[in-house]
Design a protein around this motif. Structure first.
Motif, mmCIF file in Angstrom:
data_model
loop_
_atom_site.group_PDB
_atom_site.id
_atom_site.type_symbol
_atom_site.label_atom_id
_atom_site.label_comp_id
_atom_site.label_asym_id
_atom_site.label_seq_id
_atom_site.Cartn_x
_atom_site.Cartn_y
_atom_site.Cartn_z
ATOM 1 N N TRP A 43 38.421 43.593 38.589
ATOM 2 C CA TRP A 43 39.372 43.320 37.513
ATOM 3 C C TRP A 43 40.661 44.106 37.705
ATOM 4 O O TRP A 43 40.655 45.206 38.260
ATOM 5 C CB TRP A 43 38.756 43.708 36.168
ATOM 6 C CG TRP A 43 37.502 42.961 35.848
ATOM 7 C CD1 TRP A 43 36.244 43.240 36.327
ATOM 8 C CD2 TRP A 43 37.367 41.820 35.026
ATOM 9 N NE1 TRP A 43 35.338 42.337 35.839
ATOM 10 C CE2 TRP A 43 36.009 41.453 35.031
ATOM 11 C CE3 TRP A 43 38.272 41.065 34.264
ATOM 12 C CZ2 TRP A 43 35.523 40.363 34.309
ATOM 13 C CZ3 TRP A 43 37.788 39.984 33.545
ATOM 14 C CH2 TRP A 43 36.428 39.643 33.575
ATOM 15 N N GLU A 44 41.763 43.549 37.198
ATOM 16 C CA GLU A 44 43.052 44.219 37.206
ATOM 17 C C GLU A 44 43.541 44.365 35.769
ATOM 18 O O GLU A 44 43.367 43.459 34.948
ATOM 19 C CB GLU A 44 44.060 43.434 38.046
ATOM 20 C CG GLU A 44 43.659 43.344 39.516
ATOM 21 C CD GLU A 44 44.619 42.529 40.359
ATOM 22 O OE1 GLU A 44 45.206 43.102 41.286
ATOM 23 O OE2 GLU A 44 44.777 41.325 40.067
ATOM 24 N N ARG A 45 44.141 45.507 35.484
ATOM 25 C CA ARG A 45 44.610 45.798 34.126
ATOM 26 C C ARG A 45 46.080 45.399 34.012
ATOM 27 O O ARG A 45 46.953 45.933 34.708
ATOM 28 C CB ARG A 45 44.446 47.297 33.852
ATOM 29 C CG ARG A 45 44.655 47.697 32.394
ATOM 30 C CD ARG A 45 43.440 47.402 31.567
ATOM 31 N NE ARG A 45 43.568 47.944 30.216
ATOM 32 C CZ ARG A 45 42.681 47.736 29.265
ATOM 33 N NH1 ARG A 45 41.590 47.025 29.514
ATOM 34 N NH2 ARG A 45 42.847 48.246 28.067
ATOM 35 N N GLU A 58 45.199 44.536 29.009
ATOM 36 C CA GLU A 58 44.039 43.649 29.029
ATOM 37 C C GLU A 58 43.478 43.537 30.446
ATOM 38 O O GLU A 58 44.210 43.635 31.432
ATOM 39 C CB GLU A 58 44.417 42.246 28.541
ATOM 40 C CG GLU A 58 44.943 42.198 27.111
ATOM 41 C CD GLU A 58 43.854 42.466 26.087
ATOM 42 O OE1 GLU A 58 42.670 42.249 26.437
ATOM 43 O OE2 GLU A 58 44.186 42.876 24.964
ATOM 44 N N TRP A 59 42.165 43.311 30.539
ATOM 45 C CA TRP A 59 41.537 43.093 31.835
ATOM 46 C C TRP A 59 41.699 41.641 32.255
ATOM 47 O O TRP A 59 41.463 40.731 31.460
ATOM 48 C CB TRP A 59 40.055 43.434 31.793
ATOM 49 C CG TRP A 59 39.728 44.891 31.748
ATOM 50 C CD1 TRP A 59 39.104 45.574 30.742
ATOM 51 C CD2 TRP A 59 39.986 45.871 32.771
ATOM 52 N NE1 TRP A 59 38.960 46.899 31.066
ATOM 53 C CE2 TRP A 59 39.492 47.110 32.311
ATOM 54 C CE3 TRP A 59 40.585 45.810 34.034
ATOM 55 C CZ2 TRP A 59 39.579 48.282 33.063
ATOM 56 C CZ3 TRP A 59 40.683 46.970 34.776
ATOM 57 C CH2 TRP A 59 40.188 48.185 34.302
ATOM 58 N N TYR A 82 40.535 38.960 35.405
ATOM 59 C CA TYR A 82 39.664 38.774 36.570
ATOM 60 C C TYR A 82 40.534 38.586 37.807
ATOM 61 O O TYR A 82 41.414 37.729 37.836
ATOM 62 C CB TYR A 82 38.785 37.549 36.347
ATOM 63 C CG TYR A 82 37.591 37.436 37.280
ATOM 64 C CD1 TYR A 82 36.361 37.986 36.922
ATOM 65 C CD2 TYR A 82 37.684 36.766 38.492
ATOM 66 C CE1 TYR A 82 35.257 37.863 37.761
ATOM 67 C CE2 TYR A 82 36.595 36.651 39.341
ATOM 68 C CZ TYR A 82 35.373 37.202 38.956
ATOM 69 O OH TYR A 82 34.290 37.089 39.791
ATOM 70 N N GLN A 111 42.614 49.556 37.841
ATOM 71 C CA GLN A 111 41.739 48.480 38.286
ATOM 72 C C GLN A 111 40.292 48.840 37.981
ATOM 73 O O GLN A 111 39.929 50.021 37.906
ATOM 74 C CB GLN A 111 41.946 48.230 39.781
ATOM 75 C CG GLN A 111 43.411 47.899 40.088
ATOM 76 C CD GLN A 111 43.634 47.304 41.447
ATOM 77 O OE1 GLN A 111 43.126 47.812 42.430
ATOM 78 N NE2 GLN A 111 44.396 46.230 41.491
ATOM 79 N N GLY A 112 39.479 47.811 37.775
ATOM 80 C CA GLY A 112 38.114 48.064 37.342
ATOM 81 C C GLY A 112 37.088 47.228 38.074
ATOM 82 O O GLY A 112 37.402 46.173 38.634
ATOM 83 N N ARG A 119 33.600 42.192 31.316
ATOM 84 C CA ARG A 119 34.697 43.103 31.631
ATOM 85 C C ARG A 119 34.220 44.559 31.656
ATOM 86 O O ARG A 119 33.243 44.900 31.004
ATOM 87 C CB ARG A 119 35.814 42.960 30.600
ATOM 88 C CG ARG A 119 36.535 41.628 30.654
ATOM 89 C CD ARG A 119 37.470 41.465 29.466
ATOM 90 N NE ARG A 119 38.313 40.289 29.603
ATOM 91 C CZ ARG A 119 37.921 39.049 29.397
ATOM 92 N NH1 ARG A 119 36.676 38.818 29.026
ATOM 93 N NH2 ARG A 119 38.753 38.030 29.555
ATOM 94 N N ALA A 133 40.771 52.541 29.384
ATOM 95 C CA ALA A 133 41.270 52.289 30.741
ATOM 96 C C ALA A 133 42.763 52.570 30.789
ATOM 97 O O ALA A 133 43.574 51.697 31.071
ATOM 98 C CB ALA A 133 40.968 50.854 31.151
#
Length: 225
Positions: free
Chosen positions: A35-37, A41-42, A44, A60-61, A75, A80
């Motif tokens: 995931w990218e912030r 918001e996250w 995909y 990033q997650g 998510r 974050a």
């Protein structure tokens, strides 16, 4: 009108049958999604971590879970914020800082016999042209990939398995059924078509059953006409 009314219960029964069959045959994949912030918001990721080169200050997650596709993916949980994660890591010429959120998921999504570690964050200081995969390797070894470059494990979790298909009851759906390179969160390819085939197939079944119901209604009307 009477014939049409007789057709309605047939169609309703067909829809109920299709719905129950869909639930019974539901499957997902157990894998690490990426995931990218953006804007708090996250989102995909549309590319895999080995293809993304984040800027200094990026968040990033990664989340380990069972999901059918990108629309269904879970998510990363918790705060974050770049300042919170990398606030004590000063900027340095020639390098960049990438805030990483690592969510190892829940016990319900864990492979049999394994227990997920607690969620954690890390600030990776890497070279200016480094990819997310390189940032991840700097703070969360050991990483494990399969032959298709699908990310299988972060910090050694899970110990085995890689994008395997999971039945509705949470068990493995059988050997050889994996997400493979079809999961963009792992390898950078577009989402696989496997989990999404149920919708068009289901629509076709509904259409066929509806047609049969209408045909039956018309035949009864002609017989009594």
């Amino acid at each position: 009108m009477t014939a049409v009314r007789r057709a309605v219960p047939v169609l309703a029964a067909a829809l109920l049958l299709l719905g129950s069959a869909g639930r019974a045959g539901a499957t997902g994949y157990r894998y690490w999604s990426f995931w990218e912030r953006t804007g708090g918001e996250w989102t995909y990721a549309t590319q895999g971590p080995s293809a993304v080169r984040p800027d200094d200050g990026a968040v990033q997650g990664f989340r380990f879970a069972v999901s059918a596709d990108s629309a269904d993916a879970s998510r990363p949980r918790g705060a974050a914020d770049f300042g919170t994660i990398c606030g004590r890591t000063p900027a340095k010429s020639g390098t960049k800082r990438v805030a990483l959120v690592l969510d190892f998921g829940t016990a319900a999504d864990a492979p049999s016999g394994e227990r997920p570690p607690g969620r954690r964050t890390a600030c990776a200081r890497v070279s200016g042209d480094a990819t997310t995969a390189e940032a991840l390797a700097a703070v969360a070894k050991p990483l494990r990939y399969d032959s298709d470059a699908l990310l299988c494990a972060i910090a050694g979790y899970p110990e085995k398995g890689c994008g395997e298909q999971v039945s509705a009851k949470g068990g493995s759906a059988g050997p050889g059924n994996t997400a493979g390179s079809g999961k963009s969160g792992g390898s950078g390819s577009s989402s696989g078509s496997g989990p999404s085939l149920g919708l068009p197939i289901g629509a076709g079944v509904v259409a066929a059953l509806a047609g049969a119901a209408v045909w039956q209604a018309r035949r009864r009307r002609d017989d009594t006409g």
